[in-house]
Design a protein around this motif. Structure first.
Motif, short mmCIF file in Angstrom:
data_model
loop_
_atom_site.label_atom_id
_atom_site.label_comp_id
_atom_site.label_asym_id
_atom_site.label_seq_id
_atom_site.Cartn_x
_atom_site.Cartn_y
_atom_site.Cartn_z
N PHE A 1 -4.38 1.97 0.63
CA PHE A 1 -4.29 1.95 2.09
C PHE A 1 -4.18 0.54 2.65
O PHE A 1 -4.86 -0.38 2.18
N ALA A 2 -3.36 0.41 3.65
CA ALA A 2 -3.28 -0.81 4.46
C ALA A 2 -3.39 -0.39 5.92
O ALA A 2 -3.25 0.79 6.26
N TRP A 3 -3.66 -1.36 6.79
CA TRP A 3 -3.72 -1.06 8.22
C TRP A 3 -3.21 -2.26 9.00
O TRP A 3 -3.25 -3.39 8.55
N ARG A 4 -2.70 -1.97 10.19
CA ARG A 4 -2.23 -3.00 11.11
C ARG A 4 -2.87 -2.74 12.46
O ARG A 4 -2.88 -1.60 12.96
N LEU A 5 -3.39 -3.78 13.09
CA LEU A 5 -3.97 -3.67 14.42
C LEU A 5 -2.91 -4.08 15.44
O LEU A 5 -2.26 -5.13 15.28
N LEU A 6 -2.75 -3.29 16.47
CA LEU A 6 -1.70 -3.51 17.46
C LEU A 6 -2.26 -3.44 18.87
O LEU A 6 -3.34 -2.89 19.10
N ALA B 1 0.82 -1.21 0.00
CA ALA B 1 0.00 0.00 0.00
C ALA B 1 0.85 1.27 0.00
O ALA B 1 2.01 1.26 0.44
N GLU B 2 0.27 2.34 -0.49
CA GLU B 2 0.95 3.62 -0.49
C GLU B 2 0.94 4.26 0.90
O GLU B 2 1.83 5.04 1.22
N HIS B 3 -0.09 3.96 1.70
CA HIS B 3 -0.18 4.49 3.05
C HIS B 3 -0.59 3.35 3.99
O HIS B 3 -1.42 2.52 3.64
N THR B 4 -0.02 3.35 5.18
CA THR B 4 -0.39 2.36 6.19
C THR B 4 -0.78 3.07 7.47
O THR B 4 -0.07 3.97 7.94
N LEU B 5 -1.91 2.68 8.03
CA LEU B 5 -2.38 3.21 9.30
C LEU B 5 -2.23 2.13 10.37
O LEU B 5 -2.83 1.06 10.25
N ASN B 6 -1.44 2.40 11.39
CA ASN B 6 -1.33 1.50 12.53
C ASN B 6 -2.35 1.91 13.58
O ASN B 6 -2.50 3.11 13.88
N VAL B 7 -3.06 0.95 14.12
CA VAL B 7 -4.13 1.23 15.07
C VAL B 7 -3.85 0.48 16.37
O VAL B 7 -3.82 -0.75 16.40
N TRP B 8 -3.64 1.24 17.43
CA TRP B 8 -3.41 0.66 18.76
C TRP B 8 -4.76 0.52 19.45
O TRP B 8 -5.44 1.50 19.71
N LEU B 9 -5.16 -0.72 19.70
CA LEU B 9 -6.42 -1.03 20.36
C LEU B 9 -6.18 -1.16 21.86
O LEU B 9 -5.47 -2.05 22.30
N VAL B 10 -6.78 -0.26 22.62
CA VAL B 10 -6.67 -0.31 24.08
C VAL B 10 -7.84 -1.14 24.60
O VAL B 10 -8.97 -1.00 24.12
N PRO B 11 -7.62 -2.03 25.55
CA PRO B 11 -8.71 -2.87 26.06
C PRO B 11 -9.97 -2.07 26.38
O PRO B 11 -9.91 -0.97 26.91
N ARG B 12 -11.12 -2.66 26.00
CA ARG B 12 -12.45 -2.05 26.12
C ARG B 12 -12.63 -0.90 25.13
O ARG B 12 -13.42 0.02 25.35
N PHE B 13 -11.90 -0.97 24.02
CA PHE B 13 -12.04 0.04 22.98
C PHE B 13 -13.43 -0.05 22.33
O PHE B 13 -14.14 -1.05 22.46
N ASP C 1 -1.87 -7.66 14.98
CA ASP C 1 -0.72 -8.01 14.15
C ASP C 1 0.61 -7.86 14.87
O ASP C 1 1.65 -8.27 14.34
N GLY C 2 0.59 -7.27 16.06
CA GLY C 2 1.84 -7.08 16.77
C GLY C 2 1.69 -6.14 17.94
O GLY C 2 0.58 -5.75 18.31
N ALA C 3 2.83 -5.77 18.51
CA ALA C 3 2.87 -4.86 19.66
C ALA C 3 3.32 -3.48 19.20
O ALA C 3 4.07 -3.35 18.22
N ILE C 4 2.91 -2.44 19.92
CA ILE C 4 3.24 -1.08 19.50
C ILE C 4 4.74 -0.82 19.61
O ILE C 4 5.27 0.07 18.94
N ALA C 5 5.45 -1.57 20.44
CA ALA C 5 6.89 -1.36 20.58
C ALA C 5 7.64 -1.64 19.28
O ALA C 5 8.78 -1.19 19.11
N SER C 6 7.01 -2.37 18.36
CA SER C 6 7.67 -2.73 17.11
C SER C 6 7.58 -1.64 16.05
O SER C 6 8.13 -1.78 14.96
#
Length: 336
Positions: free
Chosen positions: A60-65, A25-37, A83-88
């Protein structure tokens, strides 16, 4: 119009494209899901991006973290794999934080350090619903207007008196995006799409989502056909009411109370096509919906969309969607 190896097609891809990887994708959005989101907020954030990919290139692509890379449970009890942890994350990434209840209950010092690292390196940070609390406590909202869920405004102002709180549905600049959550996520993503690729794509995505954007940050949505003249609105309504019985254009004009010449001029002005072309497109869209969402036969879909000649229906369908109606039907029946 979008370009393929076979030339230009006048309509979005006939199928929803596969989910893209960041490499595609030309753009990627990373999304950090906080518990009870909020699940609604997540869907409103991602669906405009998914629909935008139907209209052309791999945009567009997206990754859930999550904080630890493990699945997260939303406020409605649904468990979402990530897809992973935000530290990555890279230092210059785009990261949107989505939270709702108990926004800070599980956020650690290490999590806030990730936010500060991204901010220091010029990354793109956002937060929806109650997530602006997380960003503010990490110290990354100074100098930016902040929008958040209306229920949280009083508490936010008390805790962060030096930050400017906005009453808009969302606030967006080059480095920070904050918003009230829910449907405001759609508005925010449509604005991003417009900034990246222009208003035509944003408007087309909004139409696909049956979503009317407020204008200029207004809280009150505008009417669906607010910019159209009454004759055009009436013509569209007549077309929608007669998808299964193809009216002639003279009959349509009689019901609308417009001359053929006048209605043609209005449609070319607003849509860049004639009333006949618009009406045909609406009927073909109905046929595709029937073939995709039901088990009806191709002939049944054609008749339900006002086509009495199978050959004419097949030619028009193939021209609009890039495939024969039988292909759409077979894919639907096979669960594809």
């Amino acid at each position: 119009m979008f370009e393929t190896d076979e030339g230009l097609w006048p309509y979005p891809r006939p199928d929803s494209p596969p989910l893209l990887t960041p490499e595609q994708a030309e753009h990627t959005l990373n999304v950090w899901l906080v518990p009870r989101f909020s699940m609604l907020t997540l869907f409103c954030l991602l669906e405009p991006l998914r629909v935008a990919n139907r209209f052309g290139r791999d945009l567009f692509a997206w990754r859930l973290l999550s904080s630890d890379g493990e699945a997260v449970v939303a406020s409605n009890g649904v468990r979402i794999d990530v897809d992973g942890a935000i530290a990555s994350l890279d230092d210059t990434t785009r990261l949107m934080v989505v939270s709702s209840y108990d926004a800070e209950a599980t956020v650690s010092f290490q999590d806030r350090a990730v936010l500060r690292r991204i901010a220091v390196h010029g990354g793109w940070l956002g937060g929806l619903d109650t997530a602006p609390f997380i960003l503010a406590r990490a110290g990354v909202l100074s100098g930016h207007r902040v929008a958040l869920h209306w229920e949280s405004v009083a508490a936010f102002r008390q805790e962060f008196p030096d930050l400017e709180v906005s009453t808009a549905r969302y606030e967006m600049d080059d480095a920070r995006l904050t918003g009230s959550g829910g449907a405001a996520g759609i508005d925010m993503m449509l604005t991003w799409i417009e900034q990246a690729y222009g208003p035509a794509l944003a408007d087309a995505v909004g139409l696909q989502l049956i979503h009317q954007r407020p204008r200029g940050g207004e809280e009150k949505p505008q009417p669906r056909y607010g910019d159209l003249q009454r004759g055009v609105i009436r013509a569209l309504a007549v077309m929608e009411a007669n998808l299964g019985k193809a009216l002639s254009i003279p009959e349509l004009c009689r019901l609308v109370g417009q001359s053929q010449r006048q209605l043609g001029r209005l449609f070319r002005h607003h849509f860049g096509e004639t009333p006949q072309q618009c009406y045909l497109g609406m009927r073909l869209d109905r046929a595709r919906q029937l073939l995709t969402d039901s088990q009806c036969l191709v002939t049944e879909a054609a008749l339900a969309s006002g086509f009495t000649q199978p050959a004419h229906f097949t030619r028009a369908y193939r021209l609009r969607f890039g495939e024969a109606p039988s292909v759409t039907s077979a894919r639907s029946r096979n669960g594809g």
